[in-house]
Design a protein around this motif. Structure first.
Motif: not given
Length: 525
Positions: A37-48, A516-525
């Motif tokens: 489910r979309a609500a389960d995607r918590n983008c948690d790289f360190n498992g906290d 000229n980094a265009r910082y924020g051109a992609a943010i993980d959903e």
């Protein structure tokens, strides 16, 4: 309401399945959810158990190479989002395949998922402008692994198309989820290029080597991407009958741009939506393809009107994910540009994403929203780009997912393309304009001032870095400060997103090159 006929069947869409019998994975850390489910995607790289934030800066300079690109990671904390713990990763980072080169655009697309089933989310980074040998802009993807210490370049994996071609732009779009039972604990990775999609599974191996223009990875505990050719027969450009694991779509004239996932039919398996723009006789319209996940296969179901932006979440709280599509511009039947932009909402049902009246068929449009819809602040104007980016999550903790909508082409007064963001509220009856919030750089309590071509709202993300169940809003302006790029943070409370207490940061705030980094051109959903 704008209507046009379903996309004509003229050009093949590439849909490849990568899968293999995978080794048993270790027990997942309690802080990481299955990506169903979309609500389960918590983008948690360190498992906290808290959301981490992955941001791409595809224009960033790396060791003197302009436009090589990089990504930054900020880890969630009990106090919320901070810049003090950020990490910068690129192709010159230790363990990352390849090397930084001018114009690669590392970080043009990003996604997360637990690909190896170890309980820590991993990051996939798209590099669509990467050259493969002498093949220009063939594109590639790097997978960075999560760990108790967070995201690392150690053991990173390189992916490219099985047959790279010029301008293929492999890595344009990315997503990860559990579409069917492949005998492993990890997610499958979906990678979009100019012509279609490939799916990859990963298996653990003590030693491996990936031959790819001199890029390789090796070492104990590394993970191997597996493309099982006997499971992709008939799904390439030449067409055919499909495979046991993926039911092929009929040939389409939809050029893919992005992918999103969610459990729209409530069967406990992630579904896949490939979204893009039509080609052929009626080019430029937003169209998508819906594939239903299940225990044994990912099966094509039907076309859906809407795209090329898309996001998923449970807006009406019925336990089924809903699909939201964004069409920032679209030619009408006379060839003119549609004013302002369209956002479409398909609600989950036993038959998957359903349009108006609950109908689940290609002829039924979604619930359409524009800036001219009742209750929406502002007026639809040509070039607004309303729906250029979307994010779906609960901002006030009421159990209903809300929808953030970016319009980077919105003019603020006489200032062209300054940009703005809206947040519409979820409710038992579906998406509503009641309680809508709209913010831009001219809104009270918002840092900065609107400037031409800032493109505020070029990317939006609802994230929960403190784990309190209320998702704050990240709004990026990749054009801010002449393409340096800046991200705004809007807190979320019991009333949802608010401008009070909002703050901003750029690449320099996380010790990364900003020019000229265009910082924020992609943010993980």
């Amino acid at each position: 309401m704008h209507k046009n006929r379903p996309a004509a069947v003229t050009a093949a869409s590439l849909l490849l399945l990568a899968a293999a019998g995978l080794a048993a994975a270790p027990v997942a850390h309690a802080g990481v959810h299955d990506s169903i489910r979309a609500a389960d995607r918590n983008c948690d790289f360190n498992g906290d158990g808290r959301d981490d934030v992955l941001i791409g800066a595809p224009g960033g300079t790396v060791n003197g190479d302009a436009g090589a690109g990089y990504v930054t990671v900020q880890y969630g904390t009990s106090g919320g989002l901070t810049t003090s713990n950020a990490v910068v990763l690129h192709q010159d980072s230790a363990g990352v395949p390849g090397g930084a080169e001018p114009g690669d655009a590392f970080g043009q697309a990003v996604a997360t998922g637990d690909l190896d089933g170890d309980g820590y989310d991993d990051a996939a980074v798209g590099i669509p402008d990467e050259a493969i040998g002498t093949t220009a802009r063939a594109g590639g993807v790097v997978v960075l692994w999560g760990s108790p210490q967070g995201l690392t370049g150690t053991g990173s994996v390189w992916l490219e198309s099985t047959s790279p071609t010029k301008d293929q732009a492999f890595g344009t779009g990315l997503a990860a989820a559990r579409f069917f039972d492949e005998g492993n604990a990890g997610d499958l990775l979906a990678v979009v290029d100019r012509d279609g999609l490939q799916l990859y599974a990963f298996e653990a191996a003590r030693d491996f080597s990936i031959r790819s223009e001199g890029r390789d990875g090796a070492g104990a505990g590394a993970r191997t991407p597996v493309l099982r050719n006997d499971a992709v027969r008939g799904l390439g450009r030449s067409g055919g009958s499909g495979s046991a694991r993926l039911t092929a779509a009929p040939t389409q004239n939809i050029r893919p741009r992005a992918v999103t996932t969610g459990d729209y039919d409530g069967n406990g398996w992630a579904d896949l939506v490939v979204t893009g723009l039509s080609t052929g006789a009626e080019p430029g319209h937003g169209w998508s393809m819906y594939f239903a996940g299940g225990p044994d296969a990912l099966a094509y179901q039907r076309e859906l009107r809407g795209g090329p932006a898309a996001a998923s979440g449970d807006i009406n709280g019925d336990g089924l994910d809903d699909l939201v599509t964004g069409e920032p511009s679209s030619p009408d039947d006379g060839g003119d540009t549609l004013t302002g932009g369209l956002v479409g909402v398909y609600y989950g049902s036993a038959s998957g994403p359903a349009g108006q009246g609950g109908a689940a068929d290609p002829e039924t449009p979604p619930q359409w929203w524009t800036q001219d819809s009742p209750g929406i602040p502002g007026v639809a104007e040509q070039g607004d780009g309303w729906g250029s980016d979307l994010s779906v999550a609960d901002t006030d903790g009421d159990g209903y997912a809300d929808v953030a909508i970016g319009a980077p082409g919105e003019d603020i007064g006489s200032i062209a393309d300054a940009g703005a963001v809206w947040v519409l509220r979820g409710a038992a009856g579906g998406l509503t304009a009641t309680g809508v919030r709209d913010v831009n750089q001219d809104t009270g309590n918002v840092p900065g001032v609107p400037e031409t071509a800032d493109r505020f709202g070029g990317q939006v993300r609802l994230a929960d870095p403190d784990g309190d169940g209320r998702h704050l809003l990240l709004a990026a302006a990749p054009g801010e400060n002449t393409d340096d790029g800046v991200v705004w943070v809007f807190p979320a409370g019991s009333g949802g997103v608010t401008a009070a207490g909002s703050w901003t940061y750029g690449a320099g705030s996380v010790s990364a090159p900003s020019a000229n980094a265009r910082y924020g051109a992609a943010i993980d959903e």
